[in-house]
Design a protein around this motif. Sequence first.
Motif, short mmCIF file in Angstrom:
data_model
loop_
_atom_site.label_atom_id
_atom_site.label_comp_id
_atom_site.label_asym_id
_atom_site.label_seq_id
_atom_site.Cartn_x
_atom_site.Cartn_y
_atom_site.Cartn_z
N MET A 198 0.82 -1.20 0.00
CA MET A 198 0.00 0.00 0.00
C MET A 198 0.86 1.26 0.00
N ALA A 199 1.91 1.25 0.81
CA ALA A 199 2.79 2.42 0.89
C ALA A 199 3.51 2.66 -0.43
N ILE A 200 3.98 1.57 -1.06
CA ILE A 200 4.69 1.69 -2.33
C ILE A 200 3.77 2.23 -3.42
N VAL A 201 2.57 1.66 -3.52
CA VAL A 201 1.62 2.09 -4.56
C VAL A 201 1.15 3.52 -4.31
N THR A 202 0.91 3.86 -3.04
CA THR A 202 0.51 5.24 -2.72
C THR A 202 1.60 6.23 -3.13
N ALA A 203 2.84 5.89 -2.82
CA ALA A 203 3.96 6.77 -3.18
C ALA A 203 4.07 6.91 -4.70
N ALA A 204 3.88 5.80 -5.42
CA ALA A 204 3.98 5.83 -6.88
C ALA A 204 2.88 6.70 -7.49
N ILE A 205 1.63 6.50 -7.02
CA ILE A 205 0.51 7.29 -7.55
C ILE A 205 0.71 8.77 -7.25
N SER A 206 1.09 9.09 -6.03
CA SER A 206 1.28 10.49 -5.65
C SER A 206 2.42 11.13 -6.42
N ALA A 207 3.51 10.38 -6.61
CA ALA A 207 4.67 10.94 -7.29
C ALA A 207 4.38 11.26 -8.75
N GLU A 208 3.71 10.35 -9.46
CA GLU A 208 3.46 10.61 -10.88
C GLU A 208 2.41 11.69 -11.08
N ARG A 209 1.59 11.96 -10.05
CA ARG A 209 0.60 13.04 -10.14
C ARG A 209 1.18 14.39 -9.75
N LEU A 210 2.00 14.41 -8.71
CA LEU A 210 2.39 15.67 -8.07
C LEU A 210 3.80 16.13 -8.43
N ALA A 211 4.67 15.22 -8.83
CA ALA A 211 6.05 15.60 -9.14
C ALA A 211 6.09 16.53 -10.35
N ALA A 212 7.11 17.38 -10.40
CA ALA A 212 7.23 18.34 -11.50
C ALA A 212 7.34 17.63 -12.85
N ARG A 213 8.06 16.52 -12.88
CA ARG A 213 8.21 15.73 -14.12
C ARG A 213 7.46 14.41 -13.96
N GLY A 214 6.14 14.51 -13.96
CA GLY A 214 5.31 13.35 -13.72
C GLY A 214 5.49 12.25 -14.76
N LYS A 215 5.67 12.64 -16.02
CA LYS A 215 5.82 11.64 -17.08
C LYS A 215 7.10 10.85 -16.89
N THR A 216 8.17 11.53 -16.50
CA THR A 216 9.44 10.83 -16.23
C THR A 216 9.29 9.89 -15.04
N VAL A 217 8.58 10.34 -14.02
CA VAL A 217 8.34 9.49 -12.85
C VAL A 217 7.54 8.26 -13.26
N ALA A 218 6.53 8.44 -14.12
CA ALA A 218 5.72 7.31 -14.58
C ALA A 218 6.58 6.30 -15.32
N TYR A 219 7.52 6.79 -16.13
CA TYR A 219 8.43 5.88 -16.85
C TYR A 219 9.31 5.11 -15.86
N ALA A 220 9.81 5.81 -14.86
CA ALA A 220 10.67 5.16 -13.86
C ALA A 220 9.89 4.07 -13.12
N ILE A 221 8.64 4.37 -12.77
CA ILE A 221 7.79 3.37 -12.12
C ILE A 221 7.60 2.17 -13.05
N GLY A 222 7.41 2.45 -14.33
CA GLY A 222 7.23 1.37 -15.31
C GLY A 222 8.45 0.47 -15.38
N ILE A 223 9.64 1.07 -15.37
CA ILE A 223 10.87 0.27 -15.43
C ILE A 223 10.96 -0.65 -14.22
N VAL A 224 10.70 -0.10 -13.04
CA VAL A 224 10.76 -0.91 -11.81
C VAL A 224 9.75 -2.05 -11.88
N ALA A 225 8.53 -1.77 -12.35
CA ALA A 225 7.49 -2.79 -12.41
C ALA A 225 7.84 -3.87 -13.43
N VAL A 226 8.36 -3.47 -14.58
CA VAL A 226 8.74 -4.46 -15.61
C VAL A 226 9.83 -5.38 -15.08
#
Length: 237
Positions: A198-226
């Motif tokens: 829950m903590a990991i997923v919450t951090a991932a969702i919040s980061a890709e929404r709120l971080a200045a470079r959300g698209k880059t964060v989403a890609y980083a999350i994708g790499i970790v998940a893959v």
Amino acid sequence: MTIIWCRSMADMDGMTMPGDWTMSMTWMRMPGQTWLRAGAVFLGMWVMMMVAMMLPALAPVLWRYQQWASRSAHARPARLTILVGLAYFSVWTMVGLAAFLVGITLATLAMQQPVLARAVPSLAGTVVLMAGALQFTRWKAHLLACCRGSSGHGGEFGPANASNAWRYGLQLGSHCCQCCAGLTAILLVGGVMDMRMMAIVTAAISAERLAARGKTVAYAIGIVAVVGGLLLIVRNI
């Protein structure tokens, strides 16, 4: 409340399944419990969990909506904001109901079919892998832009009244559920009542929404998940 519930679930032993994994009690009835009551308990847990997980990403949107409603000279902007939040979480409640129905169906099949039970760890890895790949799609980028792009100027809110507040909350919830589909799937297969997940997923969702470079964060999350999905699949070959 979510932490207390998760700890109580963690104290309950799951069922050891063929394939060297443990099925959570989340997908099973307690002794003497009806499926209707089990579903109600799951939805209660799910709604509490989603409020805890999604508020970090949702709060800025609700704040902008409340500020806009105040500028619109509405007599009760707080009530409209609450309606938006209720509509938003009603969408997540429907997602929880669907997750419960799918979860108990798969759990029943896994208990009846040892071959399927042995394949569950590899299937879980495949889900994580696909969720990671989803992070790189144009569809995900579009939904993420919609979730990040609430300007607060009022154009997307409509007139300041209860029906439009509810409609906006439903639209917001629908976009959010789609945007979080991959990460929610990871939570479900990784352990819906696991505090670490829950903590990991919450951090991932919040980061890709709120971080200045959300698209880059989403890609980083994708790499970790893959990578994580591939490791799960290889480990269970």
